[in-house]
Design an enzyme around this catalytic site. Structure first.
Site, PDB file in Angstrom:
ATOM      1  N   PRO A  89       0.792  -1.185   0.045  1.00  0.00           N
ATOM      2  CA  PRO A  89       0.098   0.013  -0.151  1.00  0.00           C
ATOM      3  C   PRO A  89       0.882   1.296  -0.079  1.00  0.00           C
ATOM      4  O   PRO A  89       1.461   1.519   0.977  1.00  0.00           O
ATOM      5  CB  PRO A  89      -0.843  -0.042   1.078  1.00  0.00           C
ATOM      6  CG  PRO A  89      -0.975  -1.667   1.538  1.00  0.00           C
ATOM      7  CD  PRO A  89       0.634  -1.958   1.058  1.00  0.00           C
ATOM      8  N   GLU A  90       0.601   1.991  -0.968  1.00  0.00           N
ATOM      9  CA  GLU A  90       1.004   3.368  -1.069  1.00  0.00           C
ATOM     10  C   GLU A  90       0.138   4.509  -1.614  1.00  0.00           C
ATOM     11  O   GLU A  90      -0.970   4.018  -1.488  1.00  0.00           O
ATOM     12  CB  GLU A  90       2.446   3.568  -2.166  1.00  0.00           C
ATOM     13  CG  GLU A  90       3.585   2.345  -1.932  1.00  0.00           C
ATOM     14  CD  GLU A  90       4.918   2.642  -2.204  1.00  0.00           C
ATOM     15  OE1 GLU A  90       5.098   3.878  -2.893  1.00  0.00           O
ATOM     16  OE2 GLU A  90       5.500   1.687  -2.436  1.00  0.00           O
ATOM     17  N   LYS A 110      -1.456   8.124   3.234  1.00  0.00           N
ATOM     18  CA  LYS A 110      -1.570   6.479   3.389  1.00  0.00           C
ATOM     19  C   LYS A 110      -2.830   6.246   4.519  1.00  0.00           C
ATOM     20  O   LYS A 110      -2.985   5.050   4.773  1.00  0.00           O
ATOM     21  CB  LYS A 110      -0.500   6.025   3.818  1.00  0.00           C
ATOM     22  CG  LYS A 110       0.816   6.124   2.847  1.00  0.00           C
ATOM     23  CD  LYS A 110       1.756   5.294   3.202  1.00  0.00           C
ATOM     24  CE  LYS A 110       3.084   5.454   2.155  1.00  0.00           C
ATOM     25  NZ  LYS A 110       4.263   4.575   2.710  1.00  0.00           N
ATOM     26  N   ARG A 126      14.368  -0.590   5.379  1.00  0.00           N
ATOM     27  CA  ARG A 126      13.619  -0.857   3.967  1.00  0.00           C
ATOM     28  C   ARG A 126      14.652  -1.311   3.001  1.00  0.00           C
ATOM     29  O   ARG A 126      15.528  -0.643   2.690  1.00  0.00           O
ATOM     30  CB  ARG A 126      12.768   0.511   3.522  1.00  0.00           C
ATOM     31  CG  ARG A 126      12.115   1.037   4.704  1.00  0.00           C
ATOM     32  CD  ARG A 126      10.595   0.102   4.644  1.00  0.00           C
ATOM     33  NE  ARG A 126       9.768   0.851   5.585  1.00  0.00           N
ATOM     34  CZ  ARG A 126       8.730   1.654   5.250  1.00  0.00           C
ATOM     35  NH1 ARG A 126       8.556   1.802   3.787  1.00  0.00           N
ATOM     36  NH2 ARG A 126       7.924   2.288   6.013  1.00  0.00           N
TER      37      ARG A 126
END
Length: 280
Positions: free
Chosen positions: A2-3, A51, A250
Site C-alpha cells: 500500500p502506497e 496513506k 527498508r
C-alpha cells in the site's frame, strides 16, 4: 504494497460502496471500540489522506484506518463470499443493504470525532493526490534536513504524503541519484523536477490495477524488486541494500551506474545477499 495510489483506490472503492448509504451492520473488532455501534448512521464519504483512510459517518464521527504493510479493505456484495483472509484477521465490518466492507489486518483502527481528524493526519506533509498538494512546500520539507539521505526523506510522510518504498526507489532512479545521496546535495535541476515527477507517478497509477513506472509491457518497474537483474537502461546488475534510520530498515534497489553517489559497500551489513536471477 500500500502506497498513496493504493490507498486512493481503496478510498474510492469504499466511497462508491458506502457513501450515502445507511449502515445496517457495524462491527469494530478492536477492544477499545468493541461496543461501538454505527448502525443506523449514514456514511457521508470516504477519503484518503496520504496513506490514511477517513470514513466519515453521520453524527460527526470518523473511522480512521491505516493499511501499513499488509492491511486491506475489501468490498463484497451481500451474497458474496469473503475472501480477504481468515476470520480472525478481520478488524472491521461496515455493511449496508447492498454491500459489505471488510477491513483485514488493519494495524490502525480508531473511531474519533470528525472535528478531531487533525489529531490523526495533521502531521502529514502535502498530499501528492490530495487537494492540499503544494509542490514548493513539499520540496522545502525534503531539503530542510540537508544531511538526511534522500531515500529516507522521501519516506517521511511529514515531508510529503503518499510515497512508499516502491516509489522511493523508482523516483530516485528516474532522478538519476543514489537513495543515499544527502538531500541537500541533490542537483538544483533535479530538485526542481522532483515534486512534479512524484505527483505524476502516483497520478498515472491511481487508476491502474498494476503499478508501473516504465511504460514497458511486462517490465513494470525500473529497479524495485529487480536485485541482481540487468538495469533496464544500461544492463548493470541492480543492487539491493537496507536503508533506514535505525528504527525500520527498508529494502532499497538502485542501479550503481545510472545512480552514482554514496551507497553501502558490497558485503557491508546493510547489503542484501540473495541468489542472483537471470533474465529481464
Amino acid at each position: 504494497m500500500p502506497e498513496g495510489d493504493t490507498v486512493w483506490q481503496a478510498a474510492r472503492r469504499l466511497h462508491d460502496a458506502l457513501a450515502g448509504e445507511v449502515l445496517t451492520r457495524s462491527d469494530l473488532r478492536v477492544p477499545k471500540y468493541a461496543t461501538a455501534d454505527l448502525t443506523g448512521r449514514t456514511v457521508l464519504g470516504v477519503t484518503a489522506r496520504g496513506k490514511h483512510l477517513l470514513t466519515r459517518v453521520e453524527g460527526g464521527l470518523t473511522l480512521h484506518s491505516h493499511l501499513r504493510m499488509d492491511g486491506s479493505w475489501r468490498v463484497y456484495a451481500n451474497d458474496q463470499r469473503w475472501t480477504g483472509g481468515p476470520g480472525h484477521q478481520i478488524r472491521a465490518i461496515l455493511g449496508t443493504a447492498d454491500r459489505t466492507a471488510v477491513g483485514y489486518r488493519l494495524p490502525v483502527l480508531e473511531l474519533m470525532r470528525t472535528a478531531d481528524e487533525e489529531r490523526a493526519v495533521g502531521h502529514l506533509g502535502p498530499d501528492l493526490l490530495g487537494p492540499d498538494w503544494h509542490p514548493e512546500r513539499a520540496l522545502a520539507n525534503l531539503l530542510a534536513d540537508p544531511a538526511r539521505p534522500l531515500g529516507e526523506a522521501l519516506l517521511d510522510q511529514r515531508n510529503l504524503a503518499g510515497i512508499g518504498n516502491v516509489y522511493k526507489c523508482e523516483l530516485c532512479f528516474l532522478l538519476g541519484v543514489s537513495p543515499w545521496l544527502p538531500a541537500g546535495e541533490l542537483p538544483a535541476d533535479r530538485a526542481a523536477k522532483l515534486p512534479a515527477l512524484a505527483k505524476r507517478l502516483l497520478e498515472v497509477n491511481r487508476d491502474r490495477p498494476v503499478r508501473a513506472t516504465t511504460g514497458r509491457r511486462g517490465q513494470d518497474l525500473f529497479v524495485y524488486g529487480r536485485a541482481h537483474r540487468p538495469c533496464l537502461r544500461c544492463g548493470t546488475p541492480v543492487r539491493l541494500a537496507d536503508q533506514g534510520d535505525g528504527s525500520r530498515e527498508r529494502p532499497t534497489y538502485w542501479c550503481p551506474a545510472c545512480q552514482p553517489g554514496p551507497a553501502p559497500a558490497p558485503g557491508s551489513p546493510a547489503a542484501r545477499r540473495i541468489r542472483p536471477r537471470t533474465g529481464n
